[in-house]
Design a protein around this motif. Sequence first.
Motif, PDB file in Angstrom:
ATOM      1  N   UNK A  79     -57.359  16.379  28.076  1.00  0.00           N
ATOM      2  CA  UNK A  79     -56.138  15.760  28.604  1.00  0.00           C
ATOM      3  C   UNK A  79     -56.224  14.237  28.692  1.00  0.00           C
ATOM      4  N   UNK A  80     -57.395  13.703  29.035  1.00  0.00           N
ATOM      5  CA  UNK A  80     -57.523  12.254  29.206  1.00  0.00           C
ATOM      6  C   UNK A  80     -57.262  11.507  27.908  1.00  0.00           C
ATOM      7  N   UNK A  81     -57.772  12.028  26.799  1.00  0.00           N
ATOM      8  CA  UNK A  81     -57.526  11.371  25.511  1.00  0.00           C
ATOM      9  C   UNK A  81     -56.055  11.462  25.123  1.00  0.00           C
ATOM     10  N   UNK A  82     -55.407  12.580  25.435  1.00  0.00           N
ATOM     11  CA  UNK A  82     -53.980  12.727  25.142  1.00  0.00           C
ATOM     12  C   UNK A  82     -53.166  11.709  25.941  1.00  0.00           C
ATOM     13  N   UNK A  83     -53.501  11.551  27.205  1.00  0.00           N
ATOM     14  CA  UNK A  83     -52.797  10.579  28.041  1.00  0.00           C
ATOM     15  C   UNK A  83     -53.076   9.152  27.576  1.00  0.00           C
ATOM     16  N   UNK A  84     -54.292   8.897  27.120  1.00  0.00           N
ATOM     17  CA  UNK A  84     -54.632   7.575  26.587  1.00  0.00           C
ATOM     18  C   UNK A  84     -53.757   7.245  25.390  1.00  0.00           C
ATOM     19  N   UNK A  85     -53.526   8.219  24.519  1.00  0.00           N
ATOM     20  CA  UNK A  85     -52.677   8.007  23.351  1.00  0.00           C
ATOM     21  C   UNK A  85     -51.234   7.723  23.765  1.00  0.00           C
ATOM     22  N   UNK A  86     -50.763   8.418  24.787  1.00  0.00           N
ATOM     23  CA  UNK A  86     -49.404   8.195  25.286  1.00  0.00           C
ATOM     24  C   UNK A  86     -49.235   6.748  25.751  1.00  0.00           C
ATOM     25  N   UNK A  87     -50.172   6.266  26.533  1.00  0.00           N
ATOM     26  CA  UNK A  87     -50.082   4.898  27.041  1.00  0.00           C
ATOM     27  C   UNK A  87     -50.284   3.868  25.942  1.00  0.00           C
ATOM     28  N   UNK A  88     -51.068   4.207  24.935  1.00  0.00           N
ATOM     29  CA  UNK A  88     -51.239   3.314  23.791  1.00  0.00           C
ATOM     30  C   UNK A  88     -49.925   3.165  23.030  1.00  0.00           C
ATOM     31  N   UNK A  89     -49.224   4.273  22.811  1.00  0.00           N
ATOM     32  CA  UNK A  89     -47.934   4.213  22.145  1.00  0.00           C
ATOM     33  C   UNK A  89     -46.917   3.420  22.950  1.00  0.00           C
ATOM     34  N   UNK A  90     -46.933   3.617  24.254  1.00  0.00           N
ATOM     35  CA  UNK A  90     -46.026   2.888  25.142  1.00  0.00           C
ATOM     36  C   UNK A  90     -46.297   1.387  25.078  1.00  0.00           C
ATOM     37  N   UNK A  91     -47.564   0.997  25.135  1.00  0.00           N
ATOM     38  CA  UNK A  91     -47.932  -0.416  25.079  1.00  0.00           C
ATOM     39  C   UNK A  91     -47.532  -1.040  23.746  1.00  0.00           C
ATOM     40  N   UNK A  92     -47.691  -0.294  22.654  1.00  0.00           N
ATOM     41  CA  UNK A  92     -47.314  -0.795  21.330  1.00  0.00           C
ATOM     42  C   UNK A  92     -45.821  -1.075  21.259  1.00  0.00           C
ATOM     43  N   UNK A  93     -45.034  -0.195  21.847  1.00  0.00           N
ATOM     44  CA  UNK A  93     -43.584  -0.375  21.845  1.00  0.00           C
ATOM     45  C   UNK A  93     -43.175  -1.604  22.652  1.00  0.00           C
ATOM     46  N   UNK A  94     -43.802  -1.794  23.798  1.00  0.00           N
ATOM     47  CA  UNK A  94     -43.498  -2.958  24.644  1.00  0.00           C
ATOM     48  C   UNK A  94     -43.840  -4.258  23.911  1.00  0.00           C
ATOM     49  N   UNK A  95     -45.012  -4.292  23.276  1.00  0.00           N
ATOM     50  CA  UNK A  95     -45.434  -5.488  22.544  1.00  0.00           C
ATOM     51  C   UNK A  95     -44.487  -5.773  21.389  1.00  0.00           C
ATOM     52  N   UNK A  96     -44.088  -4.742  20.647  1.00  0.00           N
ATOM     53  CA  UNK A  96     -43.146  -4.927  19.539  1.00  0.00           C
ATOM     54  C   UNK A  96     -41.831  -5.486  20.023  1.00  0.00           C
ATOM     55  N   UNK A  97     -41.309  -4.954  21.114  1.00  0.00           N
ATOM     56  CA  UNK A  97     -40.029  -5.402  21.640  1.00  0.00           C
ATOM     57  C   UNK A  97     -40.089  -6.873  22.051  1.00  0.00           C
ATOM     58  N   UNK A  98     -41.124  -7.250  22.785  1.00  0.00           N
ATOM     59  CA  UNK A  98     -41.241  -8.631  23.249  1.00  0.00           C
ATOM     60  C   UNK A  98     -41.438  -9.591  22.074  1.00  0.00           C
ATOM     61  N   UNK A 126     -33.638  -4.025  22.530  1.00  0.00           N
ATOM     62  CA  UNK A 126     -33.855  -3.960  23.979  1.00  0.00           C
ATOM     63  C   UNK A 126     -33.289  -2.705  24.620  1.00  0.00           C
ATOM     64  N   UNK A 127     -32.033  -2.349  24.322  1.00  0.00           N
ATOM     65  CA  UNK A 127     -31.445  -1.141  24.912  1.00  0.00           C
ATOM     66  C   UNK A 127     -32.124   0.105  24.361  1.00  0.00           C
ATOM     67  N   UNK A 128     -32.338   0.117  23.043  1.00  0.00           N
ATOM     68  CA  UNK A 128     -32.990   1.268  22.425  1.00  0.00           C
ATOM     69  C   UNK A 128     -34.420   1.408  22.943  1.00  0.00           C
ATOM     70  N   UNK A 129     -35.111   0.267  23.038  1.00  0.00           N
ATOM     71  CA  UNK A 129     -36.494   0.299  23.509  1.00  0.00           C
ATOM     72  C   UNK A 129     -36.577   0.742  24.961  1.00  0.00           C
ATOM     73  N   UNK A 130     -35.620   0.282  25.787  1.00  0.00           N
ATOM     74  CA  UNK A 130     -35.613   0.709  27.193  1.00  0.00           C
ATOM     75  C   UNK A 130     -35.455   2.222  27.280  1.00  0.00           C
TER      76      UNK A 130
END
Length: 246
Positions: A79-98, A126-130
């Motif tokens: 589970x920990x690796x799965x959650x790590x991947x989730x947060x990695x994807x989230x961080x990538x999206x935030x960085x792309x948007x900014x 921004x709206x789509x990313x949110x």
Amino acid sequence: MFNEFWGLGFALLNFTALLVMYRLFGRTGLFAWVAISTILANIQVTKTIEIIGLTATLGNSLYASTFLATDILNEKYGRKDAQKAVWLGFSSLVIMMIAMQFALQFQPAESDFAQGALATIFGLIPRIALGSMIAYIASQLLDVHIFTLLKKLFPKDSQFWIRNNGSTMISQLLDTLIFTVIAFYGTFPFNVWLQIFISTYILKFIVAALDTPFGYLAKKITPQEEKQVDKCLNSSPMQRQPELRK
């Protein structure tokens, strides 16, 4: 029927590429796949298409493949690796948007031809990313939680399809609802929005069913990096010591 056949081929290509990344780079490849697919899917979602007689957004199969990646991580590494991947994807999206919002603020040169196209696509981001960020975190964490629960209830290898489909189809319903409400509600007439919601979930449902054989294939794959580690362990002095004693 072109979009239907093309969409099927694209989904199969996505899952095949995911397995190649896993075969070559192990869990690191799955982490990278989640990050890449999350970014690309949020660019593709700005395009609407007609498929199976409904209006839908592009990027569904690519985005759905991230759920397969986290399910594989959860299945084989926990589970920990799965959650790590989730947060990695989230961080990538935030960085792309900014990063892209900063890029749009630069004054283009007279010879520039890309500003208009970039503004059209990333001006919607921004709206789509949110919507995507909220939907992504909520649905992916729910997917990991449900998969872990189903793994306890249905632990056999032959029952992987229950864990995979059960977690993905439930979490994708939540993902679709949150995303379409935030990203598109009010942008399109209600009947078009409802059609996008229904068609998007139907497509994700179909893709979730299609990805199951690839999940079973992933369970049988031993990544190259893990083979090298096993080889080193088997050839280490500690491993050879019993044979020397003989």
